[in-house]
Design a protein around this motif. Structure first.
Motif, short mmCIF file in Angstrom:
data_model
loop_
_atom_site.label_atom_id
_atom_site.label_comp_id
_atom_site.label_asym_id
_atom_site.label_seq_id
_atom_site.Cartn_x
_atom_site.Cartn_y
_atom_site.Cartn_z
N SER A 101 0.82 -1.21 0.00
CA SER A 101 0.00 0.00 0.00
C SER A 101 0.85 1.26 0.00
O SER A 101 1.82 1.37 0.75
N ASP A 103 -0.37 3.97 1.06
CA ASP A 103 -0.87 4.75 2.19
C ASP A 103 -0.17 4.45 3.50
O ASP A 103 -0.26 5.24 4.45
N TRP A 104 0.50 3.30 3.54
CA TRP A 104 1.13 2.87 4.79
C TRP A 104 2.61 2.58 4.58
O TRP A 104 2.99 1.90 3.63
N HIS A 124 1.09 5.63 8.93
CA HIS A 124 0.41 6.22 7.78
C HIS A 124 1.32 7.25 7.11
O HIS A 124 2.02 8.00 7.79
N THR A 125 1.32 7.28 5.79
CA THR A 125 2.27 8.12 5.08
C THR A 125 1.95 9.61 5.15
O THR A 125 2.86 10.44 5.08
N SER A 126 0.68 9.97 5.29
CA SER A 126 0.34 11.39 5.35
C SER A 126 -0.06 11.83 6.76
O SER A 126 0.39 12.89 7.22
N THR A 246 -9.09 3.83 5.27
CA THR A 246 -8.93 5.11 4.59
C THR A 246 -10.02 6.08 5.03
O THR A 246 -9.77 7.25 5.35
#
Length: 284
Positions: A101, A103-104, A124-126, A246
């Motif tokens: 992913s 996102d992670w 989490h990336t953001s 998400t």
């Protein structure tokens, strides 16, 4: 030909995962008396960074030998081999899917003990204050995994973890607790008390066949909030959890989170959105 073979394997895996839930035979779980001493004195440690938010995922590995299921192919149904397991190392298993992913960010993997075979830690990336911790339970200890889910949801079991000089919360310290795997409550009963002990309401996601029917009685004691659970047979694959999270991290409503989960299920299982929404439900 390779793509067709992969699709066929995924289709066969899904077929067997559905069959596994249909067999409500007598419990074939090993007798855990004497092995669950850690359950007698539950940890209650909560000195973690309160600015962090943890999602703790408890995965009971698919197990032909120790779970009351119709056997799946041997390669993906060995509950003592997380690397190949249907719910962990296979293509749509938690480990494989979340590692891919965007996102992670994968931070760390560690071997735990004979019951919790592997732990993965993601950030989490953001929204970097969100962490995801996923534990792979040896399939023969599905009862332990189920009890840990309820103990966590009720706040009776709490622990912390240090990662990159930050202490994050585990189990009952998590904001969201998830169970993934076979619905063991179709095969065995739990006699423990899972009453909420701290008046905190935790969110939960339960990806298992008929989870609303079988988890409801005990989950009510915990006062947890079921964001996504199921009304029928299903394949508890990681894309459902991934897309639901998400919405959760974006602070969406339970209905919006449920819709994300249903859209993912519809996409990967090639079923209608209506069928997916009837399967994946939210709230009481």
């Amino acid at each position: 030909m390779k793509i067709k073979s992969l699709f066929l394997f995924a289709l066969i895996s899904f077929f067997f995962s559905l069959l596994s839930c249909k067999n409500k035979t007598k419990e074939k779980i090993v007798n855990l008396a004497g092995l669950g001493k850690d359950q007698e004195a539950l940890k209650n440690v909560d000195n973690f960074d309160k600015n962090t938010k943890t999602i703790h995922v408890l995965v009971a590995l698919c197990d032909n030998k120790y779970q009351g299921i119709v056997p799946v192919p041997e390669k993906i149904g060995n509950g003592q081999d997380p690397d190949q397991n249907l719910y962990w190392g296979a293509g749509y298993g938690v480990r494989t899917y979340f590692k891919k992913s965007k996102d992670w960010k994968f931070l760390q993997s560690e071997k735990k003990d004979s019951i919790r075979m592997e732990r993965l830690i993601f950030q989490h990336t953001s929204k970097k204050n969100y962490y995801l911790v996923a534990d792979a339970y040896d399939g023969q200890y599905i009862k332990n995994c189920t009890k840990d889910f309820f103990y966590s949801s009720s706040g009776q079991m709490k622990d912390v973890l240090s990662i990159n000089n930050t202490k994050i919360g585990l189990y009952g310290n998590a904001k969201l607790v998830s169970y993934v795997g076979h619905d063991g409550l179709m095969d065995f009963q739990l006699s423990e008390s899972f009453k909420n002990t701290d008046q905190q309401i935790r969110d939960c996601i339960i990806l298992a066949c008929y989870s609303k029917r079988f988890f409801s009685p005990l989950l009510r004691e915990t006062k947890a909030n079921p964001l996504v659970w199921t009304s029928h047979l299903m394949a508890p694959e990681a894309y459902i959890l991934h897309d639901a999270l998400t919405g959760y991290i974006n602070n969406e409503t339970g209905e919006q989170i449920r819709s994300r989960a249903a859209l993912a299920y519809s996409k990967y299982q090639k079923c209608s959105v209506k069928a997916a929404r009837n399967l994946l439900v939210t709230g009481w």
